[in-house]
Each structure stands twice: as structure tokens, then as C-alpha cells.
Design an enzyme around this catalytic site. Structure first.
Site, PDB file in Angstrom:
ATOM      1  N   LYS A 198      42.657  71.244   2.309  1.00  9.37           N
ATOM      2  CA  LYS A 198      43.123  71.361   0.988  1.00  9.37           C
ATOM      3  C   LYS A 198      44.246  70.874   1.015  1.00  9.37           C
ATOM      4  CE  LYS A 198      39.629  73.322   0.101  1.00  9.37           C
ATOM      5  NZ  LYS A 198      38.866  74.578  -0.058  1.00  9.37           N
TER       6      LYS A 198
HETATM    7  C1  PLP Z   1      37.708  75.648  -0.070  1.00 14.71           C
HETATM    8  C2  PLP Z   1      37.248  76.180  -1.309  1.00 14.71           C
HETATM    9  C3  PLP Z   1      36.862  77.526  -1.519  1.00 14.71           C
HETATM   10  C4  PLP Z   1      37.238  78.428  -0.403  1.00 14.71           C
HETATM   11  O1  PLP Z   1      38.456  78.506   0.070  1.00 14.71           O
HETATM   12  P1  PLP Z   1      38.419  78.837   2.058  1.00 14.71           P
HETATM   13  O2  PLP Z   1      39.962  79.053   1.951  1.00 14.71           O
HETATM   14  O3  PLP Z   1      37.715  77.646   2.844  1.00 14.71           O
HETATM   15  O4  PLP Z   1      37.528  80.148   2.185  1.00 14.71           O
HETATM   16  C5  PLP Z   1      36.822  77.999  -2.608  1.00 14.71           C
HETATM   17  N1  PLP Z   1      36.492  77.060  -3.752  1.00 14.71           N
HETATM   18  C6  PLP Z   1      36.585  75.952  -3.700  1.00 14.71           C
HETATM   19  C7  PLP Z   1      36.156  75.090  -4.858  1.00 14.71           C
HETATM   20  C8  PLP Z   1      36.987  75.233  -2.456  1.00 14.71           C
HETATM   21  O5  PLP Z   1      37.068  73.930  -2.365  1.00 14.71           O
END
Ligand code: PLP
Length: 426
Positions: A198
Site C-alpha cells: 500500500k
Molecule cells: C490490502 C487490502 C485490504 C486488506 O488490508 P491488509 O492490511 O492486507 O489486511 C482490504 N481491502 C483492499 C481493497 C485491499 O487492497
């Protein structure tokens, strides 16, 4: 005619001599901050870095409260729990998203209702939401996917009309803005992920944002074994640092706290984010103009109501018929060889997703026969999501947007090269 890299020709980008920008980004600041935490001996539990980050992230998202926790999955689970959603309730989620958006719904014993997305943004289709509403519907979880923003005007209007909660899944949208309002400040709760891929990251982590003090109190308790924040101590943009009491639980929960090391990383990363977002935005906008001139590819729609863009991966659409019917996997493989970076499809639609398989865990999810049938992902029809995944989606990591305009020209050149040489791929 140039020979394609996948056929042994020279790639458009030689990533040995000319690597793509790196992700993650860090510097001396992170080193200093991590050592400071180490030497303080305060490694967790509502420490000064965590409190500082909560305040900074509330300010950044234009919300009154921000509460950090272990990841962007638990953020949604705790948001659902704080809103009182569970057994007997339905939650509407888009067909194309990371599996967590639906998986958290079954983890609170509610039923995810999968609906289709719009073909030009790949975000949840408001018309499909309205069609899916039943007396059991309690919430909608729109996802601001890749570079796009879900249509929050339409979604908030539907939510108001039917008295539904909105949890914004902002895992791709740290810093994005819709008509001057930040992602995560429009619905009841914003859910952010700080996982390594992210664009704000501490390796793992997540935050929940809200303007509602009662919800914030519950969210804070839910990530901390149910402990009530003492008196006036909850951290918000307009509040100070408080201490937490041990005067018994007011809500049942587990431990979803992050460490001071993560909070330290997030404080430093947040300082870099506005400039990184602006650079990715400028490059993304420019690349979109280039794609418009190319045969057989279409950029995702940039909605005029998005007043600030925040790109996650850069996505665009492929039109097989314009490429002499070249199957998309061959296009992606050829482009990957030209660019020296992974070229992916979008997420697998959740009605046929290898990572969203509730029926593999009957001991947890088989509450009764009717619930078991209701959570079968295969019962949902998602023709637009399926078409996008199977025939149209092309996704590139956001680090390709972190360099220069010349990089965008190179990507366009690579697409043109694959187009010009498509016959050689059959
Ligand atoms: C990465 C992601 C999540 C989950 O986040 P994590 O920190 O990996 O648990 C939820 N929704 C979307 C759209 C994502 O890309």
C-alpha cells in the site's frame, strides 16, 4: 519491425541499467525513529508514537478520530462490530476487491452480498447496490479501487434513503479526495491498510477513521481487548494524549494493537505521502492522456468529482478485438517482458476467487443450513466483474508512477510495440 522482448528482442526498458523506482521508500528518518523507539523501551500499548500517528492521520483524513490497528482487514471487522452488524445482517460489497472486504463480513457472522462493478471505474455499481437491498441489509462497503473512487454521491444517497451504514474501504486511497472531502471521511467509518504494497506502509498496519465519538470509543476498545478508553482520553484531531484505565471491559474483544515501531514508520511515511501522491497523480494523468491516443487500450475514468487523486496500482482496459483477437494473457506477458515489471490482472471476482472460500471452514461458518447457502460466493452473478477480470484488466504496481514523465512515454511505447507486433504472438 522490432522483435518483441518476449521473442528474444531488446526490451523497451533494461531494468538492470535502468531500474524502476523502488517501493517501499525509507530513509535516515525511519532509522532514527526506530532506534528511538528501541532505546525508549516503550514498544507497544498506546505509546507516544501511536498516539501521535492517530492524531496526524485524523488530521490527514479530515476526521475527528483515527485509531490504528494491526491491518486493513481487522479495521473492517472492527468497524462492522462497532456498528453492531452480525448474525442475520447483510452487507453489500463489490465483486472486484481484495478478499478481505467480504471475508470480514463472514467473520462477524453476517452475509456478504456481492454486487457488480462499473466497467469504467471497476468500483461498485450504485444501481446494483439498490437492487440488492433487502430488509436485512445493514451496510455497504464501497472500495476505492486502484486509481478510481467509488461514486460516493450515489452511495451516500442510497445509504441515507435506506438507513444503511457505509464503511469506506480506503486500502488504495490514502489522501484521495472526493469533492473536497478526504477518502475515509465520507462514510461512517474509513478503513485503511498499511500493508507493504500500500502507498503508506509499516509492513503491516491499519487505521479506522470516523467523526462519531461513540463509534470511535467502541473502535478503540475493540482493538484493545474491549477496554474502555478512560473518560475523555480518546485520541482525536482535537484531543490530547490520554491514559487508559483498566477498569474492566465494556465490550468483548481481542488484542489488535500495533507496535510503536510500526507507528514510528507510519509517522515518517506520512510526511512523504503528499508529495508521492502528487507525483503519482501527475504521472497517472499524463499516462492516461497517452493511453487515449493508443489503439486497443482505454484508461480508467478519472471522475471530475475527484478533487485529489491517490493512485494505488495503475490500471487500464484492454480491448482484445483491436489487437487482432490476441488473448489478454499474451498481451500482459509481452508487456511484462518489455517493461521488466509484473503486469497483472485485477483481483479475481469474489464469486470465483481462490482466496475467498468460506465453505472450506464449516466449523466456523456453518451457523445453519440457510446461512451456509447464503454465503456461497457462487450464487452471485457478476458479469461485468468477470469480463473485466478475464478480458480487460491490466494492472501495474504504483512504483511505475513514482519516476518521471519519460517513464510514462516508455510505457506507452511498449504498448504500441506489442500492438504493432501482435501477430508474432499467436
Ligand atoms: C490490502 C487490502 C485490504 C486488506 O488490508 P491488509 O492490511 O492486507 O489486511 C482490504 N481491502 C483492499 C481493497 C485491499 O487492497
Amino acid at each position: 519491425m522490432e522483435k518483441l522482448a518476449i521473442k528474444g528482442g531488446k526490451p523497451c526498458r533494461d531494468t538492470n541499467s535502468n531500474p524502476w523506482p523502488k517501493w517501499p521508500v525509507w530513509g535516515k528518518e525511519e532509522e532514527v525513529a526506530l532506534i528511538e523507539v528501541l532505546n525508549s523501551g516503550v514498544w507497544s500499548y498506546n505509546g507516544p508514537k501511536e498516539m501521535e500517528f492517530n492524531q496526524l492521520f485524523a488530521e490527514f483524513t479530515g476526521t475527528k478520530f483515527s485509531i490504528c490497528t494491526v491491518n486493513g482487514t481487522i479495521t473492517m471487522q472492527l468497524a462492522l462490530e462497532a456498528l453492531g452488524i452480525g448474525v442475520g445482517d447483510e452487507v453489500i460489497v463489490p465483486g472486484i476487491t481484495w478478499q478481505a472486504t467480504a471475508a470480514t463480513v463472514i467473520d462477524v457472522n453476517a452475509t456478504p452480498i456481492l454486487v457488480d462493478v462499473l466497467e469504467d471505474t471497476w468500483c461498485i455499481d450504485p444501481v446494483a447496490i439498490e437492487k440488492a437491498i433487502t430488509p436485512k441489509t445493514k451496510a455497504i462497503i464501497p472500495v476505492h479501487l486502484y486509481g478510481a473512487f467509488a461514486d460516493m454521491d450515489a452511495i451516500m444517497e442510497i445509504a441515507k434513503k435506506h438507513n444503511l451504514y457505509v464503511i469506506e474501504d480506503c486500502a488504495h486511497k490514502h489522501g484521495g479526495e472526493w469533492k473536497g472531502k478526504k477518502a475515509g471521511s465520507i462514510g461512517d467509518v474509513g478503513s485503511f491498510s498499511f500493508q507493504l504494497s500500500k502507498h503508506l506502509t509499516a509492513g503491516e498496519g491499519g487505521s479506522m477513521t470516523t467523526d462519531d465519538a461513540d463509534l470511535a470509543e467502541k473502535l478503540d476498545a475493540l482493538r484493545n481487548v474491549g477496554r474502555r478508553p478512560e473518560g475523555d482520553s480518546l485520541i482525536g484531531a482535537d484531543k490530547g494524549i490520554g491514559d487508559y484505565g483498566d477498569d474492566g471491559n465494556f465490550i468483548q474483544s481481542g488484542n489488535f494493537r500495533i507496535t510503536e515501531f510500526q507507528a514510528a514508520m507510519l509517522i515518517e511515511g506520512l510526511k512523504r505521502l503528499p508529495e508521492q501522491n502528487a507525483n503519482r497523480d501527475a504521472n497517472g494523468a499524463y499516462l492516461n492522456t497517452l493511453l487515449k491516443e493508443l489503439p486497443g487500450v482505454t484508461p480508467l475514468k478519472r471522475d471530475d468529482r475527484e478533487t485529489k487523486k491517490a493512485y494505488f496500482n495503475f490500471a487500464f482496459r484492454y480491448d482484445q478485438s483491436k489487437f487482432n483477437n490476441l488473448p489478454i494473457d499474451k498481451f500482459r506477458a509481452a508487456l511484462e517482458a518489455e517493461l521488466g515489471i509484473i503486469v497483472d490482472a485485477c483481483y479475481e471476482p469474489l464469486n470465483n476467487c481462490s482466496l475467498y472460500v468460506p465453505h472450506t471452514k464449516p466449523a466456523r461458518h456453518k451457523l445453519n443450513e440457510s446461512y451456509w447457502a447464503a454465503i456461497d460466493p457462487k450464487r452471485f452473478s457478476l458479469p461485468v466483474s468477470e469480463r473485466i477480470f478475464e478480458k480487460e484488466s491490466v494492472c501495474l504496481h504504483h512504483k511505475i508512477l513514482m519516476g518521471t514523465k519519460a517513464d510514462m512515454d516508455l510505457i506507452a511505447r511498449a504498448i504500441q510495440k506489442v500492438y504493432d507486433n501482435a501477430e508474432s504472438l499467436f
